[in-house]
Design a protein around this motif. Structure first.
Motif, PDB file in Angstrom:
ATOM      1  N   ALA A 113       0.834  -1.211   0.000  1.00  0.00           N
ATOM      2  CA  ALA A 113       0.000   0.000   0.000  1.00  0.00           C
ATOM      3  C   ALA A 113       0.864   1.255   0.000  1.00  0.00           C
ATOM      4  N   LEU A 114       1.954   1.240   0.742  1.00  0.00           N
ATOM      5  CA  LEU A 114       2.853   2.394   0.789  1.00  0.00           C
ATOM      6  C   LEU A 114       3.501   2.625  -0.578  1.00  0.00           C
ATOM      7  N   ALA A 115       3.878   1.543  -1.243  1.00  0.00           N
ATOM      8  CA  ALA A 115       4.464   1.657  -2.591  1.00  0.00           C
ATOM      9  C   ALA A 115       3.438   2.206  -3.574  1.00  0.00           C
ATOM     10  N   ARG A 116       2.194   1.759  -3.469  1.00  0.00           N
ATOM     11  CA  ARG A 116       1.122   2.273  -4.343  1.00  0.00           C
ATOM     12  C   ARG A 116       0.914   3.772  -4.129  1.00  0.00           C
ATOM     13  N   LYS A 117       0.884   4.185  -2.857  1.00  0.00           N
ATOM     14  CA  LYS A 117       0.700   5.609  -2.541  1.00  0.00           C
ATOM     15  C   LYS A 117       1.828   6.438  -3.130  1.00  0.00           C
ATOM     16  N   SER A 118       3.020   5.927  -3.069  1.00  0.00           N
ATOM     17  CA  SER A 118       4.173   6.634  -3.613  1.00  0.00           C
ATOM     18  C   SER A 118       4.043   6.825  -5.121  1.00  0.00           C
ATOM     19  N   VAL A 119       3.659   5.771  -5.817  1.00  0.00           N
ATOM     20  CA  VAL A 119       3.484   5.835  -7.278  1.00  0.00           C
ATOM     21  C   VAL A 119       2.314   6.756  -7.626  1.00  0.00           C
ATOM     22  N   GLU A 120       1.211   6.643  -6.884  1.00  0.00           N
ATOM     23  CA  GLU A 120       0.055   7.511  -7.132  1.00  0.00           C
ATOM     24  C   GLU A 120       0.410   8.973  -6.906  1.00  0.00           C
ATOM     25  N   PHE A 121       1.209   9.247  -5.891  1.00  0.00           N
ATOM     26  CA  PHE A 121       1.645  10.619  -5.632  1.00  0.00           C
ATOM     27  C   PHE A 121       2.457  11.151  -6.802  1.00  0.00           C
ATOM     28  N   ASN A 122       3.395  10.342  -7.296  1.00  0.00           N
ATOM     29  CA  ASN A 122       4.199  10.769  -8.454  1.00  0.00           C
ATOM     30  C   ASN A 122       3.307  11.083  -9.650  1.00  0.00           C
ATOM     31  N   GLN A 123       2.298  10.261  -9.859  1.00  0.00           N
ATOM     32  CA  GLN A 123       1.382  10.488 -10.977  1.00  0.00           C
ATOM     33  C   GLN A 123       0.567  11.757 -10.763  1.00  0.00           C
ATOM     34  N   SER A 124       0.150  12.010  -9.521  1.00  0.00           N
ATOM     35  CA  SER A 124      -0.693  13.176  -9.242  1.00  0.00           C
ATOM     36  C   SER A 124       0.044  14.495  -9.430  1.00  0.00           C
ATOM     37  N   ILE A 125       1.347  14.489  -9.254  1.00  0.00           N
ATOM     38  CA  ILE A 125       2.102  15.737  -9.430  1.00  0.00           C
ATOM     39  C   ILE A 125       2.840  15.791 -10.767  1.00  0.00           C
ATOM     40  N   GLY A 126       2.590  14.795 -11.598  1.00  0.00           N
ATOM     41  CA  GLY A 126       3.144  14.805 -12.946  1.00  0.00           C
ATOM     42  C   GLY A 126       4.601  14.432 -13.069  1.00  0.00           C
ATOM     43  N   THR A 127       5.118  13.687 -12.102  1.00  0.00           N
ATOM     44  CA  THR A 127       6.528  13.287 -12.167  1.00  0.00           C
ATOM     45  C   THR A 127       6.706  11.800 -12.429  1.00  0.00           C
ATOM     46  N   ALA A 128       5.665  11.156 -12.939  1.00  0.00           N
ATOM     47  CA  ALA A 128       5.706   9.699 -13.141  1.00  0.00           C
ATOM     48  C   ALA A 128       6.769   9.265 -14.141  1.00  0.00           C
ATOM     49  N   GLN A 129       7.266  10.174 -14.959  1.00  0.00           N
ATOM     50  CA  GLN A 129       8.247   9.794 -15.974  1.00  0.00           C
ATOM     51  C   GLN A 129       9.692  10.060 -15.559  1.00  0.00           C
ATOM     52  N   ASN A 130       9.908  10.658 -14.380  1.00  0.00           N
ATOM     53  CA  ASN A 130      11.307  10.870 -13.991  1.00  0.00           C
ATOM     54  C   ASN A 130      11.917   9.555 -13.509  1.00  0.00           C
ATOM     55  N   THR A 131      13.218   9.493 -13.460  1.00  0.00           N
ATOM     56  CA  THR A 131      13.941   8.250 -13.177  1.00  0.00           C
ATOM     57  C   THR A 131      13.560   7.633 -11.835  1.00  0.00           C
ATOM     58  N   ASP A 132      13.498   8.443 -10.778  1.00  0.00           N
ATOM     59  CA  ASP A 132      13.157   7.919  -9.459  1.00  0.00           C
ATOM     60  C   ASP A 132      11.727   7.390  -9.424  1.00  0.00           C
ATOM     61  N   ALA A 133      10.819   8.104 -10.076  1.00  0.00           N
ATOM     62  CA  ALA A 133       9.420   7.664 -10.107  1.00  0.00           C
ATOM     63  C   ALA A 133       9.286   6.343 -10.859  1.00  0.00           C
ATOM     64  N   LYS A 134      10.005   6.193 -11.953  1.00  0.00           N
ATOM     65  CA  LYS A 134       9.977   4.927 -12.696  1.00  0.00           C
ATOM     66  C   LYS A 134      10.537   3.791 -11.852  1.00  0.00           C
ATOM     67  N   LEU A 135      11.558   4.078 -11.084  1.00  0.00           N
ATOM     68  CA  LEU A 135      12.147   3.081 -10.191  1.00  0.00           C
ATOM     69  C   LEU A 135      11.124   2.645  -9.143  1.00  0.00           C
TER      70      LEU A 135
END
Length: 153
Positions: A113-135
């Motif tokens: 759940a914590l990993a999902r929240k982290s990915v969802e947060f990246n998507q919500s602020i538009g950073t899903a394509q940066n290297t750390d977010a992809k990781l």
């Protein structure tokens, strides 16, 4: 009529349209279903290394529950995954990100759940394509895979 590839389906549809034939939606769907259920489907063969990796992943999944594990267990699991070549060192490091600033290494929490929240947060602020977010998204995929194997095996 047997349809064996998408281009045939497309040309049949175009031909019917050009000849003024009324091709109904249900007939088209029927043809697509026939194509999808065709016995000439592609087959994939896994190498022995791939089969061994899947077996090891299943073995690890049976030992850990990503929805209820301590940081100590997470560290052991990520080390096992990394030592077996199932994740990269970068993924292992990202997986071992502490759950909070002051945490008890033996207190259980929902890592998935914590990993999902982290990915969802990246998507919500538009950073899903940066290297750390992809990781982090890759780590989520690994955790989800382990969770699915836990209940499959």
């Amino acid at each position: 009529m047997e349809i064996s590839n998408n281009s045939q389906l497309s040309s049949i549809y175009q031909s019917s349209k050009n000849q003024g034939v009324d091709t109904t939606h249900s007939n088209l769907l029927s043809n697509i279903d026939q194509f999808n259920n065709d016995s000439h489907a592609d087959k994939v063969t896994l190498s022995q290394a791939g089969l061994d990796a899947e077996t090891k992943l299943q073995e690890i999944a049976s030992q850990y529950d990503p929805t209820n594990m301590s940081y100590s267990e997470l560290t052991r699991m990520s080390s096992e995954l990394q030592l077996n070549g199932l994740i990269t060192p970068q993924q292992g490091l990202a997986m071992r990100a502490p759950p909070s600033r002051d945490f008890d290494a033996d207190e259980k929490y929902d890592v998935l759940a914590l990993a999902r929240k982290s990915v969802e947060f990246n998507q919500s602020i538009g950073t899903a394509q940066n290297t750390d977010a992809k990781l982090r998204a890759n780590v989520l995929n690994v955790l989800e895979r382990l969770q699915s194997l836990k209940y499959r095996g």
